[in-house]
Design a protein around this motif. Structure first.
Motif, PDB file in Angstrom:
ATOM      1  N   LEU A  25       5.544  10.605   0.099  1.00  0.00           N
ATOM      2  CA  LEU A  25       4.383   9.992  -0.530  1.00  0.00           C
ATOM      3  C   LEU A  25       4.609   8.491  -0.576  1.00  0.00           C
ATOM      4  N   HIS A  26       3.623   7.739  -0.116  1.00  0.00           N
ATOM      5  CA  HIS A  26       3.701   6.279  -0.156  1.00  0.00           C
ATOM      6  C   HIS A  26       2.742   5.747  -1.207  1.00  0.00           C
ATOM      7  N   VAL A  27       3.228   4.883  -2.077  1.00  0.00           N
ATOM      8  CA  VAL A  27       2.407   4.200  -3.067  1.00  0.00           C
ATOM      9  C   VAL A  27       2.231   2.781  -2.553  1.00  0.00           C
ATOM     10  N   VAL A  28       0.992   2.398  -2.267  1.00  0.00           N
ATOM     11  CA  VAL A  28       0.706   1.075  -1.708  1.00  0.00           C
ATOM     12  C   VAL A  28       0.298   0.151  -2.851  1.00  0.00           C
ATOM     13  N   TYR A  29       0.910  -1.041  -2.865  1.00  0.00           N
ATOM     14  CA  TYR A  29       0.620  -1.988  -3.943  1.00  0.00           C
ATOM     15  C   TYR A  29       0.544  -3.400  -3.383  1.00  0.00           C
ATOM     16  N   PRO A  30       0.013  -4.358  -4.153  1.00  0.00           N
ATOM     17  CA  PRO A  30      -0.197  -5.705  -3.635  1.00  0.00           C
ATOM     18  C   PRO A  30       1.035  -6.607  -3.650  1.00  0.00           C
ATOM     19  N   GLY A  31       2.199  -6.074  -3.921  1.00  0.00           N
ATOM     20  CA  GLY A  31       3.418  -6.878  -3.977  1.00  0.00           C
ATOM     21  C   GLY A  31       3.999  -7.148  -2.605  1.00  0.00           C
ATOM     22  N   THR A  32       5.263  -7.556  -2.581  1.00  0.00           N
ATOM     23  CA  THR A  32       5.900  -7.936  -1.320  1.00  0.00           C
ATOM     24  C   THR A  32       7.155  -7.133  -0.995  1.00  0.00           C
ATOM     25  N   GLU A  33       7.648  -6.327  -1.919  1.00  0.00           N
ATOM     26  CA  GLU A  33       8.895  -5.591  -1.711  1.00  0.00           C
ATOM     27  C   GLU A  33       8.647  -4.097  -1.570  1.00  0.00           C
ATOM     28  N   PRO A  45       4.444  -2.469   0.167  1.00  0.00           N
ATOM     29  CA  PRO A  45       3.429  -3.521   0.107  1.00  0.00           C
ATOM     30  C   PRO A  45       2.297  -3.193   1.081  1.00  0.00           C
ATOM     31  N   LEU A  46       1.098  -3.625   0.764  1.00  0.00           N
ATOM     32  CA  LEU A  46      -0.054  -3.353   1.615  1.00  0.00           C
ATOM     33  C   LEU A  46       0.188  -3.797   3.050  1.00  0.00           C
ATOM     34  N   GLY A  47       0.755  -4.985   3.235  1.00  0.00           N
ATOM     35  CA  GLY A  47       1.016  -5.486   4.589  1.00  0.00           C
ATOM     36  C   GLY A  47       1.939  -4.583   5.393  1.00  0.00           C
ATOM     37  N   GLY A  51       1.026  -2.422   8.841  1.00  0.00           N
ATOM     38  CA  GLY A  51       1.881  -2.489  10.025  1.00  0.00           C
ATOM     39  C   GLY A  51       2.299  -1.115  10.504  1.00  0.00           C
ATOM     40  N   ARG A  52       2.609  -0.227   9.576  1.00  0.00           N
ATOM     41  CA  ARG A  52       2.995   1.146   9.947  1.00  0.00           C
ATOM     42  C   ARG A  52       1.827   1.891  10.591  1.00  0.00           C
ATOM     43  N   ILE A  53       0.639   1.696  10.055  1.00  0.00           N
ATOM     44  CA  ILE A  53      -0.535   2.345  10.633  1.00  0.00           C
ATOM     45  C   ILE A  53      -0.777   1.836  12.043  1.00  0.00           C
ATOM     46  N   ALA A  54      -0.685   0.522  12.229  1.00  0.00           N
ATOM     47  CA  ALA A  54      -0.885  -0.057  13.558  1.00  0.00           C
ATOM     48  C   ALA A  54       0.153   0.466  14.541  1.00  0.00           C
ATOM     49  N   ALA A  55       1.407   0.618  14.093  1.00  0.00           N
ATOM     50  CA  ALA A  55       2.471   1.119  14.965  1.00  0.00           C
ATOM     51  C   ALA A  55       2.199   2.568  15.368  1.00  0.00           C
ATOM     52  N   LEU A  56       1.660   3.363  14.467  1.00  0.00           N
ATOM     53  CA  LEU A  56       1.343   4.759  14.784  1.00  0.00           C
ATOM     54  C   LEU A  56       0.224   4.855  15.806  1.00  0.00           C
ATOM     55  N   ARG A  57      -0.715   3.928  15.755  1.00  0.00           N
ATOM     56  CA  ARG A  57      -1.827   3.939  16.694  1.00  0.00           C
ATOM     57  C   ARG A  57      -1.391   3.525  18.092  1.00  0.00           C
ATOM     58  N   GLY A  58      -0.370   2.707  18.175  1.00  0.00           N
ATOM     59  CA  GLY A  58       0.105   2.245  19.469  1.00  0.00           C
ATOM     60  C   GLY A  58      -0.630   1.010  19.933  1.00  0.00           C
ATOM     61  N   PRO A  59      -0.145   0.393  20.998  1.00  0.00           N
ATOM     62  CA  PRO A  59      -0.744  -0.841  21.508  1.00  0.00           C
ATOM     63  C   PRO A  59      -2.190  -0.625  21.948  1.00  0.00           C
ATOM     64  N   GLY A  60      -3.046  -1.559  21.527  1.00  0.00           N
ATOM     65  CA  GLY A  60      -4.424  -1.533  21.985  1.00  0.00           C
ATOM     66  C   GLY A  60      -5.297  -0.467  21.371  1.00  0.00           C
ATOM     67  N   LYS A  61      -4.831   0.227  20.330  1.00  0.00           N
ATOM     68  CA  LYS A  61      -5.616   1.314  19.769  1.00  0.00           C
ATOM     69  C   LYS A  61      -6.137   1.012  18.367  1.00  0.00           C
ATOM     70  N   VAL A  62      -6.220  -0.241  18.032  1.00  0.00           N
ATOM     71  CA  VAL A  62      -6.769  -0.625  16.738  1.00  0.00           C
ATOM     72  C   VAL A  62      -8.279  -0.667  16.862  1.00  0.00           C
ATOM     73  N   ARG A  63      -8.978  -0.002  15.940  1.00  0.00           N
ATOM     74  CA  ARG A  63     -10.427   0.013  15.966  1.00  0.00           C
ATOM     75  C   ARG A  63     -10.985  -1.365  15.651  1.00  0.00           C
ATOM     76  N   GLN A  64     -11.825  -1.878  16.497  1.00  0.00           N
ATOM     77  CA  GLN A  64     -12.440  -3.181  16.278  1.00  0.00           C
ATOM     78  C   GLN A  64     -13.461  -3.060  15.143  1.00  0.00           C
ATOM     79  N   GLY A  65     -13.469  -4.043  14.257  1.00  0.00           N
ATOM     80  CA  GLY A  65     -14.423  -4.034  13.168  1.00  0.00           C
ATOM     81  C   GLY A  65     -14.052  -3.129  12.021  1.00  0.00           C
ATOM     82  N   SER A  66     -12.869  -2.545  12.043  1.00  0.00           N
ATOM     83  CA  SER A  66     -12.475  -1.618  10.984  1.00  0.00           C
ATOM     84  C   SER A  66     -12.081  -2.355   9.713  1.00  0.00           C
TER      85      SER A  66
END
Length: 72
Positions: A25-33, A45-47, A51-66
């Motif tokens: 379970l991941h708890v996402v928060y606005p901090g940095t650690e 952290p949200l950032g 990054g983890r979501i983008a890595a799972l999608r792979g190169p070039g698979k980010v939805r535009q306008g999302s």
């Protein structure tokens, strides 16, 4: 998304793991650690999560306008 400076462990987190059969379970928060909160529960952290979501999608698979992430 849990919006707090320092997320705290709650009973509902353990219930979610048990009821949904989660391995983690991941708890996402606005901090940095990122840090472990308990066994199988990690605070991110949200950032980092974006990054983890983008890595799972792979190169070039980010939805535009999302509004989540964009790549050139």
């Amino acid at each position: 998304m849990k919006y707090a400076d320092a997320p705290r462990l709650s009973r509902s987190m353990h219930v979610a793991i048990a009821d949904l059969g989660l391995t983690r379970l991941h708890v996402v928060y606005p901090g940095t650690e990122a840090y472990p909160l308990a066994d199988r529960i990690e605070v991110l952290p949200l950032g980092d999560m974006l990054g983890r979501i983008a890595a799972l999608r792979g190169p070039g698979k980010v939805r535009q306008g999302s509004g989540v992430a964009t790549r050139p």
